[in-house]
Design an enzyme around this catalytic site. Structure first.
Site, PDB file in Angstrom:
ATOM      1  N   TYR A  52       0.845  -1.196   0.000  1.00 22.02           N
ATOM      2  CA  TYR A  52       0.000   0.000   0.000  1.00 22.02           C
ATOM      3  C   TYR A  52       0.881   1.247   0.000  1.00 22.02           C
ATOM      4  CZ  TYR A  52      -3.965  -3.042   1.221  1.00 22.02           C
ATOM      5  OH  TYR A  52      -4.930  -4.022   1.226  1.00 22.02           O
ATOM      6  N   SER A 215     -13.215  -4.305  -0.236  1.00 26.39           N
ATOM      7  CA  SER A 215     -14.048  -3.554  -1.193  1.00 26.39           C
ATOM      8  C   SER A 215     -15.536  -3.823  -0.957  1.00 26.39           C
ATOM      9  CB  SER A 215     -13.660  -3.896  -2.633  1.00 26.39           C
ATOM     10  OG  SER A 215     -12.403  -3.381  -2.961  1.00 26.39           O
ATOM     11  N   PRO A 216     -16.034  -3.584   0.248  1.00 25.35           N
ATOM     12  CA  PRO A 216     -17.425  -3.930   0.558  1.00 25.35           C
ATOM     13  C   PRO A 216     -18.466  -3.075  -0.154  1.00 25.35           C
ATOM     14  CG  PRO A 216     -16.423  -2.752   2.395  1.00 25.35           C
ATOM     15  CD  PRO A 216     -15.321  -3.050   1.426  1.00 25.35           C
ATOM     16  N   GLY A 220     -17.782  -5.002  -9.576  1.00 27.31           N
ATOM     17  CA  GLY A 220     -16.717  -5.383 -10.487  1.00 27.31           C
ATOM     18  C   GLY A 220     -15.380  -5.408  -9.768  1.00 27.31           C
ATOM     19  N   PHE A 221     -14.312  -5.255 -10.527  1.00 26.93           N
ATOM     20  CA  PHE A 221     -12.982  -5.200  -9.947  1.00 26.93           C
ATOM     21  C   PHE A 221     -12.534  -3.745  -9.953  1.00 26.93           C
ATOM     22  CE2 PHE A 221      -8.295  -5.731  -9.935  1.00 26.93           C
ATOM     23  CZ  PHE A 221      -8.180  -6.494  -8.793  1.00 26.93           C
ATOM     24  N   GLU A 223     -14.440  -1.170 -10.301  1.00 28.23           N
ATOM     25  CA  GLU A 223     -15.136  -0.394 -11.334  1.00 28.23           C
ATOM     26  C   GLU A 223     -15.827   0.824 -10.746  1.00 28.23           C
ATOM     27  OE1 GLU A 223     -17.527  -2.593 -14.194  1.00 28.23           O
ATOM     28  OE2 GLU A 223     -16.501  -4.437 -13.605  1.00 28.23           O
TER      29      GLU A 223
END
Length: 305
Positions: A52, A215-216, A220-221, A223
């Site tokens: 990160y 990513s709650p 998409g990935f 998106e």
């Protein structure tokens, strides 16, 4: 904030984790306000990774929290390693070197939790076990887990790794819910029946591994966020309706949807907005009915057979 045990360990953790992936987008004053604000909300579990910001996020965090022995006692710190440019690396040497670098950036002597970030096709379970044993023996890591791994990959590690794997961080949201919906379609001749993860949700429940959804709010990935997105009018209308009933907003209900699942998940936020983090934390006090949980699921375009 309400807490749960992490996996089958004695470590009690808040039901919402603070993801630090974007912390380096803040200046020093903003980062300090965000981290201190999180602590004021009872959100003292901070999720990091050595990639990160190229490690910068961990350094920014240590500065923002004013790391010291007394401060460290208030924190639960998790980080991840195993991702290198152009490859994944679970070798003993890389894991040990990564943890030393993480500890240096966080200015602490130990991690509460270390996760292996993404599956390494060249993994040697004996090397992972040797690294974990050394880290545990030296007091540098207290609990271990994985990220983005399916049941067979976990079982392969467990051939050699003797420590319990307490967490598995996986992509999961209302709109990215194949982990849940595949279970409705067993033996059905449709795309929803495709088992893409080896039944990882049930596996984690059976083996007392805490699922940490990342990513709650994404669809998409990466998106975009489905909240207030024109692509999901029915979902947002349903979230708004239920939110009004509880006196909260749609962010809180979307997070409460994950927390309602009996797997006792620990979602990882991605926001650096303290108000949005507060909305996420409030979900710990919202319990959705079975009817509302399914209404949200179906409003996202998921179907029942």
């Amino acid at each position: 904030m309400r807490s749960i045990p992490l996996g089958n360990s004695t470590l009690q953790v808040p039901v919402v984790a603070v993801g630090c992936m974007r912390l380096n987008s803040l200046d020093a004053a903003q980062a300090q306000r965000f981290v201190q604000g999180a602590l004021d909300l009872g959100a003292n579990f901070f999720d990091h990774a050595d990639i990160y910001g190229g490690g910068e996020c961990e350094s920014v965090f240590a500065d923002a929290v004013g790391m010291s022995p007394s401060v460290r006692e208030r924190l639960i710190l998790q980080s991840k390693c195993g991702v290198r440019p152009g490859m994944f690396d679970f070798s003993r040497e890389h894991i040990l070197a990564s943890v030393d670098a993480i500890l240096g950036r966080l200015r602490t002597d130990y991690l509460d939790v270390l996760l292996l970030h993404r599956p390494d096709a060249l993994v040697e379970p004996d090397e992972v076990a040797a690294a974990f044993d050394q880290l545990e023996r030296e007091g540098k890591v207290r609990h271990f887990g994985v990220s983005n791994q399916n049941p067979r990959q976990i079982e392969l590690l467990k051939k050699s790794v003797r420590q319990p794997l307490v967490a598995n961080q996986l992509q999961l949201s209302i709109t990215n819910a194949t982990m849940i919906t595949a279970g409705f379609n067993v033996n059905m001749e449709n795309d929803a029946a495709v088992n893409r993860d080896g039944g990882v949700l049930d596996y984690c429940r059976l083996h007392d591994i805490t699922v940490q959804p990342w990513s709650p709010f994404q669809f998409g990935f990466f998106e975009g966020v489905f909240l207030n997105h024109p692509k999901f009018p029915e979902l947002n209308a349903t979230l708004d309706r239920i939110a009004a009933q509880h006196g909260v907003n749609s962010t809180t209900i979307a997070m409460a949807w994950l927390l309602r699942h009996p797997a006792h998940m620990q979602p990882v936020t991605g926001t650096t907005n303290l108000e949005r983090l507060g909305d996420c934390v409030r979900a710990a006090d919202v319990h959705l009915t079975r009817e509302d949980w399914y209404a949200v699921l179906l409003a996202a375009g998921n179907t029942l057979p």
